[in-house]
Design a protein around this motif. Sequence first.
Motif, mmCIF file in Angstrom:
data_model
loop_
_atom_site.group_PDB
_atom_site.id
_atom_site.type_symbol
_atom_site.label_atom_id
_atom_site.label_comp_id
_atom_site.label_asym_id
_atom_site.label_seq_id
_atom_site.Cartn_x
_atom_site.Cartn_y
_atom_site.Cartn_z
ATOM 1 N N ILE A 91 -69.948 -9.728 22.465
ATOM 2 C CA ILE A 91 -70.355 -10.963 23.134
ATOM 3 C C ILE A 91 -70.234 -10.797 24.646
ATOM 4 O O ILE A 91 -71.153 -11.135 25.404
ATOM 5 C CB ILE A 91 -69.504 -12.155 22.659
ATOM 6 C CG1 ILE A 91 -69.848 -12.516 21.211
ATOM 7 C CG2 ILE A 91 -69.713 -13.369 23.571
ATOM 8 C CD1 ILE A 91 -68.892 -13.508 20.586
ATOM 9 N N GLN A 92 -69.120 -10.272 25.102
ATOM 10 C CA GLN A 92 -68.918 -10.072 26.535
ATOM 11 C C GLN A 92 -69.960 -9.117 27.115
ATOM 12 O O GLN A 92 -70.445 -9.319 28.233
ATOM 13 C CB GLN A 92 -67.511 -9.529 26.795
ATOM 14 C CG GLN A 92 -66.412 -10.532 26.474
ATOM 15 C CD GLN A 92 -65.024 -9.945 26.655
ATOM 16 O OE1 GLN A 92 -64.798 -8.777 26.365
ATOM 17 N NE2 GLN A 92 -64.095 -10.756 27.120
ATOM 18 N N GLU A 93 -70.297 -8.073 26.355
ATOM 19 C CA GLU A 93 -71.273 -7.097 26.835
ATOM 20 C C GLU A 93 -72.687 -7.679 26.882
ATOM 21 O O GLU A 93 -73.470 -7.363 27.781
ATOM 22 C CB GLU A 93 -71.238 -5.866 25.921
ATOM 23 C CG GLU A 93 -69.952 -5.070 26.039
ATOM 24 C CD GLU A 93 -69.778 -4.071 24.910
ATOM 25 O OE1 GLU A 93 -70.722 -3.942 24.090
ATOM 26 O OE2 GLU A 93 -68.716 -3.436 24.842
ATOM 27 N N ALA A 94 -73.011 -8.548 25.927
ATOM 28 C CA ALA A 94 -74.357 -9.124 25.867
ATOM 29 C C ALA A 94 -74.561 -10.250 26.869
ATOM 30 O O ALA A 94 -75.681 -10.491 27.327
ATOM 31 C CB ALA A 94 -74.632 -9.651 24.454
ATOM 32 N N ALA A 95 -73.502 -10.949 27.218
ATOM 33 C CA ALA A 95 -73.613 -12.153 28.043
ATOM 34 C C ALA A 95 -74.001 -11.826 29.485
ATOM 35 O O ALA A 95 -73.574 -10.814 30.054
ATOM 36 C CB ALA A 95 -72.294 -12.912 28.039
ATOM 37 N N LEU A 96 -74.798 -12.701 30.068
ATOM 38 C CA LEU A 96 -75.065 -12.630 31.502
ATOM 39 C C LEU A 96 -73.835 -13.050 32.283
ATOM 40 O O LEU A 96 -73.591 -12.593 33.401
ATOM 41 C CB LEU A 96 -76.243 -13.542 31.869
ATOM 42 C CG LEU A 96 -77.597 -13.177 31.281
ATOM 43 C CD1 LEU A 96 -78.619 -14.266 31.618
ATOM 44 C CD2 LEU A 96 -78.065 -11.831 31.793
ATOM 45 N N GLY A 97 -73.084 -13.961 31.706
ATOM 46 C CA GLY A 97 -71.847 -14.423 32.310
ATOM 47 C C GLY A 97 -70.993 -15.086 31.255
ATOM 48 O O GLY A 97 -71.510 -15.682 30.313
ATOM 49 N N TRP A 98 -69.697 -14.974 31.388
ATOM 50 C CA TRP A 98 -68.789 -15.660 30.492
ATOM 51 C C TRP A 98 -67.507 -15.962 31.262
ATOM 52 O O TRP A 98 -67.199 -15.331 32.271
ATOM 53 C CB TRP A 98 -68.483 -14.834 29.237
ATOM 54 C CG TRP A 98 -67.820 -13.512 29.500
ATOM 55 C CD1 TRP A 98 -68.439 -12.320 29.768
ATOM 56 C CD2 TRP A 98 -66.412 -13.247 29.577
ATOM 57 N NE1 TRP A 98 -67.521 -11.336 29.999
ATOM 58 C CE2 TRP A 98 -66.265 -11.870 29.867
ATOM 59 C CE3 TRP A 98 -65.272 -14.034 29.406
ATOM 60 C CZ2 TRP A 98 -65.009 -11.271 30.015
ATOM 61 C CZ3 TRP A 98 -64.025 -13.443 29.551
ATOM 62 C CH2 TRP A 98 -63.911 -12.081 29.844
ATOM 63 N N GLY A 99 -66.790 -16.961 30.792
ATOM 64 C CA GLY A 99 -65.558 -17.326 31.462
ATOM 65 C C GLY A 99 -64.612 -18.034 30.517
ATOM 66 O O GLY A 99 -65.031 -18.602 29.502
ATOM 67 N N VAL A 100 -63.338 -17.986 30.861
ATOM 68 C CA VAL A 100 -62.295 -18.611 30.052
ATOM 69 C C VAL A 100 -61.446 -19.505 30.945
ATOM 70 O O VAL A 100 -61.154 -19.145 32.092
ATOM 71 C CB VAL A 100 -61.411 -17.534 29.380
ATOM 72 C CG1 VAL A 100 -60.187 -18.163 28.735
ATOM 73 C CG2 VAL A 100 -62.207 -16.763 28.338
ATOM 74 N N GLY A 101 -61.086 -20.669 30.439
ATOM 75 C CA GLY A 101 -60.165 -21.567 31.128
ATOM 76 C C GLY A 101 -58.945 -21.806 30.263
ATOM 77 O O GLY A 101 -59.071 -21.984 29.048
ATOM 78 N N ILE A 102 -57.767 -21.792 30.872
ATOM 79 C CA ILE A 102 -56.510 -21.930 30.130
ATOM 80 C C ILE A 102 -55.657 -22.998 30.802
ATOM 81 O O ILE A 102 -55.390 -22.928 32.007
ATOM 82 C CB ILE A 102 -55.743 -20.597 30.099
ATOM 83 C CG1 ILE A 102 -56.596 -19.509 29.431
ATOM 84 C CG2 ILE A 102 -54.415 -20.765 29.367
ATOM 85 C CD1 ILE A 102 -55.996 -18.114 29.540
ATOM 86 N N VAL A 103 -55.238 -23.982 30.015
ATOM 87 C CA VAL A 103 -54.355 -25.041 30.521
ATOM 88 C C VAL A 103 -53.099 -25.056 29.663
ATOM 89 O O VAL A 103 -53.185 -25.180 28.431
ATOM 90 C CB VAL A 103 -55.054 -26.413 30.504
ATOM 91 C CG1 VAL A 103 -54.095 -27.514 30.911
ATOM 92 C CG2 VAL A 103 -56.270 -26.391 31.436
ATOM 93 N N ASP A 104 -51.944 -24.918 30.294
ATOM 94 C CA ASP A 104 -50.711 -24.717 29.543
ATOM 95 C C ASP A 104 -50.110 -26.019 29.012
ATOM 96 O O ASP A 104 -50.601 -27.124 29.292
ATOM 97 C CB ASP A 104 -49.681 -23.951 30.374
ATOM 98 C CG ASP A 104 -49.206 -24.710 31.615
ATOM 99 O OD1 ASP A 104 -49.359 -25.951 31.691
ATOM 100 O OD2 ASP A 104 -48.656 -24.052 32.526
ATOM 101 N N ALA A 105 -49.037 -25.870 28.245
ATOM 102 C CA ALA A 105 -48.423 -27.001 27.554
ATOM 103 C C ALA A 105 -47.890 -28.053 28.535
ATOM 104 O O ALA A 105 -47.991 -29.255 28.276
ATOM 105 C CB ALA A 105 -47.296 -26.510 26.644
ATOM 106 N N ALA A 106 -47.320 -27.611 29.643
ATOM 107 C CA ALA A 106 -46.781 -28.566 30.613
ATOM 108 C C ALA A 106 -47.889 -29.455 31.169
ATOM 109 O O ALA A 106 -47.708 -30.672 31.332
ATOM 110 C CB ALA A 106 -46.064 -27.824 31.743
ATOM 111 N N ARG A 107 -49.012 -28.861 31.465
ATOM 112 C CA ARG A 107 -50.143 -29.636 31.988
ATOM 113 C C ARG A 107 -50.697 -30.564 30.905
ATOM 114 O O ARG A 107 -51.094 -31.698 31.204
ATOM 115 C CB ARG A 107 -51.224 -28.676 32.486
ATOM 116 C CG ARG A 107 -52.431 -29.342 33.116
ATOM 117 C CD ARG A 107 -52.092 -30.082 34.379
ATOM 118 N NE ARG A 107 -53.302 -30.559 35.048
ATOM 119 C CZ ARG A 107 -53.321 -31.488 35.986
ATOM 120 N NH1 ARG A 107 -52.186 -32.060 36.378
ATOM 121 N NH2 ARG A 107 -54.463 -31.853 36.539
ATOM 122 N N ILE A 108 -50.739 -30.100 29.675
ATOM 123 C CA ILE A 108 -51.179 -30.955 28.563
ATOM 124 C C ILE A 108 -50.290 -32.187 28.475
ATOM 125 O O ILE A 108 -50.773 -33.320 28.332
ATOM 126 C CB ILE A 108 -51.162 -30.167 27.241
ATOM 127 C CG1 ILE A 108 -52.250 -29.088 27.247
ATOM 128 C CG2 ILE A 108 -51.351 -31.107 26.045
ATOM 129 C CD1 ILE A 108 -52.152 -28.093 26.108
#
Length: 211
Positions: free
Chosen positions: A66-83
């Motif tokens: 998937i990463q190789e095929a994609a023109l662009g990809w990204g991940v967002g992570i929000v931790d437990a404290a912020r939740i």
Amino acid sequence: MADLRLERVLWRHGCQVIGLDEAGRGPLAGPVVAAACILPEGAVLPGVNDSKRLTEKQREAAYAPIQEAALGWGVGIVDAARIDEINILRATFEAMAQAVEAARVMAAVRLGRVAEAALLVDGNQRLPQWTGWQRPVVGGDRKSLSIAAASILAKVTRDRLMVEYDQLYPGYGFARNKGYGSQEHLAALEQLGPCPIHRRTFIGPRQLRFF
């Protein structure tokens, strides 16, 4: 099986299509993770479907392609404290916004331009931070290949994080339950109390007494 029918409609209008999904809204511990994926027209990703319908081995096998095929990809992570601070829905939107921005930056670098983008968002809610065109798609990870690809990126990223957390905070079985409320996890909470990655707003008063 997820396909490109929704994407083709938008491609015909000259839009860059961003599939968006999340993993980890329900667990008692760990972050919520969102992923965004921009596929090229005519992308072929055999076996890519809703991450929940794939085995862990199948998801891992699909991750790099998937990463190789994609023109662009990204991940967002929000931790437990912020939740705990802003609630899980807002935290999910925050992670999604991070993922979209990262995917758009990657695509802009690779293409040499910033394209007009349209979001396909898994579920029934719009991303408040996005001012452009978007469409919530209920069951989108079974209908849109872009969303299905994003769902795998999000799920694999989060699962890998929980395996790492299992080493930092042993005893809860995070490598197996990924932070969800399994019997093993609930029993460990009773015995050990919460650890730093537990979501205080997700666990009961008996466990909160340990804080």
